[in-house]
Structures are given as C-alpha cells and as structure tokens.
Scaffold this motif. Sequence first.
Motif, mmCIF file in Angstrom:
data_model
loop_
_atom_site.group_PDB
_atom_site.id
_atom_site.type_symbol
_atom_site.label_atom_id
_atom_site.label_comp_id
_atom_site.label_asym_id
_atom_site.label_seq_id
_atom_site.Cartn_x
_atom_site.Cartn_y
_atom_site.Cartn_z
ATOM 1 N N ALA A 29 -40.596 7.539 8.244
ATOM 2 C CA ALA A 29 -40.475 6.759 9.377
ATOM 3 C C ALA A 29 -41.404 7.252 10.561
ATOM 4 O O ALA A 29 -41.747 6.403 11.563
ATOM 5 C CB ALA A 29 -39.478 6.037 10.017
ATOM 6 N N GLY A 30 -41.893 8.330 10.427
ATOM 7 C CA GLY A 30 -42.725 8.949 11.539
ATOM 8 C C GLY A 30 -41.869 9.467 12.788
ATOM 9 O O GLY A 30 -42.730 9.537 13.904
ATOM 10 N N TYR A 31 -40.695 9.808 12.483
ATOM 11 C CA TYR A 31 -40.136 10.258 13.660
ATOM 12 C C TYR A 31 -40.443 11.655 14.201
ATOM 13 O O TYR A 31 -40.301 12.349 13.261
ATOM 14 C CB TYR A 31 -38.448 10.527 13.721
ATOM 15 C CG TYR A 31 -37.749 9.024 13.538
ATOM 16 C CD1 TYR A 31 -36.583 8.979 14.167
ATOM 17 C CD2 TYR A 31 -38.233 8.020 12.901
ATOM 18 C CE1 TYR A 31 -35.714 7.824 14.020
ATOM 19 C CE2 TYR A 31 -37.810 6.759 13.208
ATOM 20 C CZ TYR A 31 -36.455 6.500 13.626
ATOM 21 O OH TYR A 31 -35.709 5.326 13.772
ATOM 22 N N PRO A 32 -41.031 11.909 15.515
ATOM 23 C CA PRO A 32 -41.752 13.365 15.628
ATOM 24 C C PRO A 32 -40.652 14.578 15.582
ATOM 25 O O PRO A 32 -40.894 15.464 15.292
ATOM 26 C CB PRO A 32 -42.358 13.248 16.886
ATOM 27 C CG PRO A 32 -41.561 11.717 17.524
ATOM 28 C CD PRO A 32 -41.200 11.180 16.646
ATOM 29 N N LEU A 33 -39.680 14.286 16.312
ATOM 30 C CA LEU A 33 -38.751 15.484 16.679
ATOM 31 C C LEU A 33 -37.194 14.918 16.278
ATOM 32 O O LEU A 33 -36.803 13.982 16.514
ATOM 33 C CB LEU A 33 -38.678 15.882 18.042
ATOM 34 C CG LEU A 33 -39.849 16.107 18.813
ATOM 35 C CD1 LEU A 33 -39.786 16.446 20.394
ATOM 36 C CD2 LEU A 33 -40.477 17.272 18.100
ATOM 37 N N ILE A 34 -36.755 15.815 15.318
ATOM 38 C CA ILE A 34 -35.456 15.632 14.613
ATOM 39 C C ILE A 34 -34.459 16.849 14.897
ATOM 40 O O ILE A 34 -35.045 18.181 14.481
ATOM 41 C CB ILE A 34 -35.644 15.272 13.180
ATOM 42 C CG1 ILE A 34 -36.151 14.178 12.833
ATOM 43 C CG2 ILE A 34 -34.188 14.936 12.366
ATOM 44 C CD1 ILE A 34 -36.720 13.595 11.396
ATOM 45 N N TYR A 35 -33.335 16.543 15.362
ATOM 46 C CA TYR A 35 -32.529 17.743 15.678
ATOM 47 C C TYR A 35 -31.296 17.604 14.670
ATOM 48 O O TYR A 35 -30.461 16.621 14.650
ATOM 49 C CB TYR A 35 -31.983 17.665 17.145
ATOM 50 C CG TYR A 35 -31.201 18.857 17.507
ATOM 51 C CD1 TYR A 35 -30.287 19.473 17.299
ATOM 52 C CD2 TYR A 35 -32.055 19.321 18.959
ATOM 53 C CE1 TYR A 35 -29.736 20.658 17.689
ATOM 54 C CE2 TYR A 35 -31.520 20.548 19.481
ATOM 55 C CZ TYR A 35 -30.553 21.125 19.015
ATOM 56 O OH TYR A 35 -30.009 22.402 19.493
ATOM 57 N N ILE A 36 -31.167 18.587 13.945
ATOM 58 C CA ILE A 36 -29.768 18.742 12.948
ATOM 59 C C ILE A 36 -29.022 19.959 13.484
ATOM 60 O O ILE A 36 -29.171 21.026 13.657
ATOM 61 C CB ILE A 36 -30.474 18.661 11.453
ATOM 62 C CG1 ILE A 36 -31.197 17.711 11.100
ATOM 63 C CG2 ILE A 36 -29.024 18.946 10.666
ATOM 64 C CD1 ILE A 36 -31.817 17.818 9.524
ATOM 65 N N THR A 37 -27.571 19.395 13.715
ATOM 66 C CA THR A 37 -26.734 20.427 14.214
ATOM 67 C C THR A 37 -25.987 20.970 12.864
ATOM 68 O O THR A 37 -25.346 20.045 12.186
ATOM 69 C CB THR A 37 -25.799 19.725 15.181
ATOM 70 O OG1 THR A 37 -26.493 19.147 16.316
ATOM 71 C CG2 THR A 37 -24.842 20.883 15.696
ATOM 72 N N SER A 38 -26.120 22.151 12.529
ATOM 73 C CA SER A 38 -25.131 22.780 11.559
ATOM 74 C C SER A 38 -25.499 24.168 11.441
ATOM 75 O O SER A 38 -26.183 24.785 11.969
ATOM 76 C CB SER A 38 -25.936 22.217 10.070
ATOM 77 O OG SER A 38 -25.400 22.832 9.028
ATOM 78 N N TRP A 39 -24.192 24.743 10.847
ATOM 79 C CA TRP A 39 -24.268 26.366 10.635
ATOM 80 C C TRP A 39 -24.646 26.653 9.401
ATOM 81 O O TRP A 39 -25.165 27.630 9.106
ATOM 82 C CB TRP A 39 -22.635 26.714 10.566
ATOM 83 C CG TRP A 39 -22.042 26.543 11.826
ATOM 84 C CD1 TRP A 39 -21.070 25.419 12.443
ATOM 85 C CD2 TRP A 39 -22.092 27.470 13.245
ATOM 86 N NE1 TRP A 39 -20.882 25.616 13.793
ATOM 87 C CE2 TRP A 39 -21.234 26.893 14.242
ATOM 88 C CE3 TRP A 39 -22.609 28.716 13.224
ATOM 89 C CZ2 TRP A 39 -20.889 27.605 15.478
ATOM 90 C CZ3 TRP A 39 -22.455 29.350 14.391
ATOM 91 C CH2 TRP A 39 -21.723 28.776 15.700
#
Length: 479
Positions: free
Chosen positions: A1-11
């Motif tokens: 969908a063109g989301y520029p910045l994605i933040y994934i919280t995970s170990w």
Amino acid sequence: AGYPLIYITSWEENRVQDAIKKAALLVSRKCFSWTVTEGLAGEGVLETALGDPVKILNHIQQYSGTGIFILKDFHVFLKDHFIVRRLRDLVINLKETRKNIIFISPLLNIPKELEKDITILEFTFPDFNELKGLFASLINNVKSNVNFKMDITEDDFNKIVSSAMGLTYIEAENAFARIIVDGKGLSKNDLGKIVREKAQIIKKAGLLEFFESSESFTTVGGMENLKGWCIKRKDAFSPSAREFGLPSPKGILMVGVQGCGKSLMAKALSSFWNLPLLRFDVGRIFSGIVGSSEENVRNAIGITESIAPTVLWIDEIEKGFSGVQSSGMSDGGTTSRVFSTFLTWLQEKTSPTFVIATSNNISGLPPELLRKGRFDDIFFVDLPDESIRTEIFRIHIKKRNRDPNNFDLAELSKATFGFNGAEIEQAVIAGLYDAFYEKRELSQNDLLKNIKETVPLSITMKENIEALREWAKTRTRPV
C-alpha cells in the motif's frame, strides 16, 4: 500500500526478516538489511562503509530501484534530531519511488515528530501450529536413536506444545531440545521443564516474581466448591476448548479472613493446571521517576501476556491500590492511572492469563474492581469449620513426617474453634519445637498446650470478621 516507514517490535530478528523476505518476493521487490556494525547487505550487495545511520538514509534516497530496507536496532538513533529530520525528508521520496524502510527493534521508541509517518506492526510469537511443527521436527531427528523412548499421549504432546506458547521461536527450540536431551525420552513430566524455561524471562525483567510451587489440592484443607470450579476449567486453555467455543477463564477474587489459605490456593491451582505462577507485587511497579510507574505496569502486563498461558497472582490487592481515591492529591494521580491501566487490561484481555487476586480487607477495595466482568467469580474464604480443621491438622502433621493417626484429631479440632489455617500450622510447628528441645517425639499434649497459649485472630479482630461475613453474604460464593 506504499506505507513509507514501518516499525516492527520483536526480539526475533531472523524470524521477522524471513517473513519480510517472503513478502518482498510476492511484490517483486529487492530486500536489504542494515546494521550499524555490518552496514548494508542483501541481493549480492555488501556495503560495510554504510554502517553510519546518516549514510544509509542518504543511500536509500539515492537508490534508483524499488526495494525494502530493513534497519535493525535503529531506535537508538531516533533520539538524534538530525536523523529524525532526515527521515521526515525521506518520506515523500519513499512513496514516489516505491521503497519502504522497516525498523526491527525489541524496543518501541518513536519520536513525536515521526508519529504520523510511522506505522507500527505487531509480530506475534509463534502460534500453536508453528510450535507443534518445531517440536515434531526435533523429535523426528532423534527418533532413530534406539535409546530414545516416547511415553506420551497425543494430549500430553499438545500440552507440552501449549506450555511453550509465549516463547520466541529460539526460546521454544531451546526448551524442546532441553527436554529431549535431559533424559532418554519424553514423558508428561517434561511439562514442568518448559515452565522453568519461562521463569528465565520473568527473572530478567525484575517486575514479577516466579513461583515454582510444590503445593497441590491435597495440601489445601476444605475449599471444595472452589476446587470443583478449578477442576472443571483444567483444560480451559487448550486448543480444544477454543474449538468448542469457550473463552479463556479471566480470573477470581478471593476475599476472606487472614491466614485461611488464599495464597496457598493460588499456588495449588497453578500446580494443578501446570501453569507458571507469577506474583504481581504492585509495590515494585511504583518508582520515583515520573511516568515510569505507568510504563512499569504496561511492561509487567506485556511480560505476563508474552509467556501466557499463566496464572498471575496478586496478593492483598487492596494494599497495592489503596490510595486510588486520594491519588490526585497524594501522588499526582499516579496510583489512579496505574490502577486504570490494570483495570482496563483485566476487563479487555484476550490472552490466556488467569488472575488470582486475594484480599483481607474489603473496605480497602476500590468499587470498580468488584464490577461484573473484571473477574469470573468472587469467592469468600471463611474460618474453617470443625471438619476442615481436622483435615488441616491431618495435612500439617503428615507434612512434618508424622502419622496423623497417632493423634486425636477430633479433640484438636474442637480445641481450635475460631482458629484459621495459619494458626493451626503454627500450633503444630510450636509443638515440634517443644518436643525437639526436650529430645522426644511430638505428643498430643504439645499441640494442646500451644493451642491454649494462642489467641486467635477471630477474637482479636472479631468485629472486622463479622463485618466481612455480613458483606460477603450477598456478594460472594463460599469456597
């Protein structure tokens, strides 16, 4: 969908990165990963000179193709205003050129300036089927060993897998490997080893206490109604319960007289259900730094959910939240905000976390806590009657390696009218001290002597106990 910045919280960096690579293949995009130590790698590229955070952002802007750039542990650089400004400048470029930046970090740290530009995605722990496949593959690797024996039913197998839910893929793999190599096979007793693995997560966090309970329902005198309630829900956290349409049990509030076994029941229940028992000490949540108490309660809840299914035990809950009503004047509203966060979670939680809260003083309980929907049920724990006192004497005498049949339990029970379970236990222990001092065996007279010297709580706090009983008549179920 063109989301520029994605933040994934995970170990689980590797597991997240594998998922991103699969997604990149589906949309025909190149995938690169970056760390401050090794620079940029991927698609046959290795640029160690790009280890600087500013250089990698400049490189992403100048990159002519479409691609996904995974930046690991970039959260530490988001405190730098220059880096934040550079990212904001990049947003339009990323949208126009079909490029994405994905941050992978164990910690969530987003500056206010980027809140509207960054999309947060949750990467959940491995589900039941993933863990089942992992466990099965590890077993297949050792099945050919002639010394390996597998003495578990399919139900036991599923219980071991369920007990590992809430662990990361690596943690689960380590736990499964350990129970396989610890002995020469598998048995249903291996369930406890997974629980101990989860204890490591608790110790590292420092906000909760892990209890490895050796108690069982046989060490709890009376409470037959509550035991029956718990027995019916023994498998309520299993996949078959979900398929049947059952929600996970939320929890219970036990209100009653001090020393009557509320804490003991919490420990016995966790053993009976084969679930880790965590003690939530509200005092640990509050600290001197403004805002940190609210963060602490969110972290404690997060840890609890991450290792679910589990039993969360909150002992004497009225003491932890006793200042809610005056919080605005006494501590700037901190207690009130922490309590509100906890209540909301208690009401809305979907994780298989069973909460056991105990209370000795209902006048200190905030009324919001007693509202329907917070707990499945509220139980009242009264002073034990004559038959239950007999049972409690039997338990404690047997626990100290003595034969209860050598004592007149009926006489002891009559002599302890108004005693709670803790007072009965102390009478047995005091009798043992007397016998040990005089270098002889414990006798009936030792117990009777110490009973006579004890002034029970039912006398010293008679008015409080009567008020508690009156309150409980129409609001609780007897244990």
